[in-house]
Design an enzyme around this catalytic site. Structure first.
Site, short mmCIF file in Angstrom:
data_model
loop_
_atom_site.label_atom_id
_atom_site.label_comp_id
_atom_site.label_asym_id
_atom_site.label_seq_id
_atom_site.Cartn_x
_atom_site.Cartn_y
_atom_site.Cartn_z
N GLU A 181 -36.64 -67.27 -1.38
CA GLU A 181 -37.15 -67.66 0.96
C GLU A 181 -36.48 -66.37 1.85
O GLU A 181 -35.48 -66.39 1.57
CB GLU A 181 -36.73 -68.63 0.90
CG GLU A 181 -37.46 -69.73 0.54
CD GLU A 181 -37.67 -71.42 0.78
OE1 GLU A 181 -38.52 -71.99 1.20
OE2 GLU A 181 -36.68 -72.33 1.18
N ASP A 221 -36.71 -70.95 -6.91
CA ASP A 221 -37.34 -70.22 -4.51
C ASP A 221 -36.08 -69.03 -4.91
O ASP A 221 -35.12 -69.38 -4.58
CB ASP A 221 -37.21 -71.54 -3.83
CG ASP A 221 -37.94 -72.89 -3.67
OD1 ASP A 221 -38.68 -72.70 -4.37
OD2 ASP A 221 -36.78 -73.24 -3.43
N GLU A 281 -38.87 -76.61 -9.77
CA GLU A 281 -38.96 -75.29 -8.56
C GLU A 281 -37.69 -74.24 -8.42
O GLU A 281 -37.05 -74.46 -8.83
CB GLU A 281 -39.58 -75.77 -7.68
CG GLU A 281 -39.60 -74.52 -6.16
CD GLU A 281 -39.91 -75.40 -4.91
OE1 GLU A 281 -40.17 -76.68 -4.91
OE2 GLU A 281 -40.08 -74.98 -3.82
#
Ligand SMILES: *[C@@H]1O[C@H](CO)[C@@H](O)[C@H](O)[C@H]1NC(C)=O
Ligand SMILES: *[C@@H]1O[C@H](CO)[C@@H](O)[C@H](O)[C@H]1NC(C)=O
Ligand SMILES: *[C@@H]1O[C@H](CO)[C@@H](O)[C@H](O)[C@H]1NC(C)=O
Length: 301
Positions: free
Chosen positions: A117, A115, A113
């Site tokens: 955010e 990310d 993953e």
């Protein structure tokens, strides 16, 4: 991340069916500007999701009931992935907008993953942007930055460059994070599995803003984040001939110039390091008495 687990449980079957039914070879995807439906599916809460009349701008909303999220229909391995976002303005404490790539529609123990955010804040207090990298289910590679603009006022582009040599997180054209490979088999650099691209908005007032001290003010909802100009210039992964191997492609994102930052990018990156980094796991020797292997790789190589 817990949110992914919650979101995707009921979609795992759909994802398995989609994976089983696709039968084409891998090819480089053209830059895409179709309608939402061409390239994305809604993961959950269709009724919290709207598009502009021309279909080119998308709005995700969060209220006390639920947030919502979408994902690409296709998976990709390596390339350039970009989207423009405008984040929830005003008092957005507790609200998190996630924009990420992941190998699966869930928080499985072997996922990779990447990310971005965006952690909301009280009116006038700065948003933080948190990035993370997971390999085979292990993350814990957080960095946090402040931005040099207010991300709630306008659309800005957030992009990921991903090849065998490096993963670079960009904000507009500025590299804010460089994650290097070491050219060997390792447990930190995700490079084997194709990823979908996802985005979602959700409530994270248990941890996001000042470590969970600031709670979401539901009276101000719904909270809306906006999206446009999704573009991918990358290798579309299609079974059962998943090529997407560096040596077989002739794409800019997989060429020598994309294996390291340019001189101008080096300058921008040095400026980011000096001015915008709030947290870097590679500097956190309390958390990691022995720093992870990748922390010794130079971003300048
Ligand atoms: C978007 O969908 C269209 C139509 O299915 C497809 O041709 C195109 O390759 C997709 N774009 C991306 C970036 O996946
Ligand atoms: C990935 O992690 C799982 C445990 O979650 C482990 O069993 C497996 O061997 C790992 N795979 C690789 C390639 O390291
Ligand atoms: C929110 O604002 C406070 C006060 O300025 C700051 O300490 C914090 O880092 C900001 N962001 C988050 C996500 O807590």
């Amino acid at each position: 991340m817990d949110h992914i687990l919650l979101l995707h449980l009921h979609l795992v079957i759909a994802a398995l069916m989609a994976a089983a039914s696709s039968f084409h070879s891998c090819e480089a995807a053209a830059v895409s500007k179709g309608s939402f439906e061409d390239n994305f599916s809604i993961m959950w809460s269709e009724n919290h999701f709207t598009t502009s009349q021309d279909g080119q701008t998308w709005f995700l909303s969060l209220d006390k009931e639920t947030g919502c999220g979408f994902q690409t229909k296709q998976r990709y391995r390596f390339g350039w992935f970009s989207m423009k976002l405008k984040l929830v303005g005003g008092d957005s404490a507790g609200v998190v907008t996630a924009y990420y790539m992941c190998t699966e529609n869930g928080a499985g123990p072997e996922r990779d993953e990447l990310d971005f955010e965006f952690l909301g804040n009280r009116t006038g207090e700065p948003y933080l942007i948190q990035t993370n990298v997971y390999k085979n289910g292990t993350g814990g590679r957080e960095m946090r930055h402040v931005l040099w603009f207010d991300p709630t006022q306008d659309y800005h582009s957030y992009s990921i460059l991903w090849n065998e040599h490096q993963i670079v997180f960009f904000v507009d054209k500025v590299p804010i994070r460089v994650f290097k490979n070491n050219g060997k088999a390792n447990n930190f650099f995700p490079n084997e599995k194709p990823m979908y691209l996802f985005s979602s908005i959700w409530n994270a007032d248990d941890w996001a803003t000042r470590g969970g001290l600031e709670k979401t003010n539901w009276k101000l909802g719904p909270f809306v984040s906006s999206y446009k100009d999704f573009s991918v210039d990358g290798c579309l992964w299609e079974d059962p001939f998943p090529a997407c191997v560096s040596t077989t492609t002739k794409n800019w994102w997989d060429q020598y110039d994309a294996w390291h930052l340019s001189d101008d990018q080096n300058k921008d990156y040095a400026w980011v390091k000096r001015n915008l980094v709030i947290y870097d796991y590679c500097d956190d020797s309390e958390r990691y008495p022995t720093l992870p292997e990748e922390c010794s790789l130079s971003p300048w190589d």
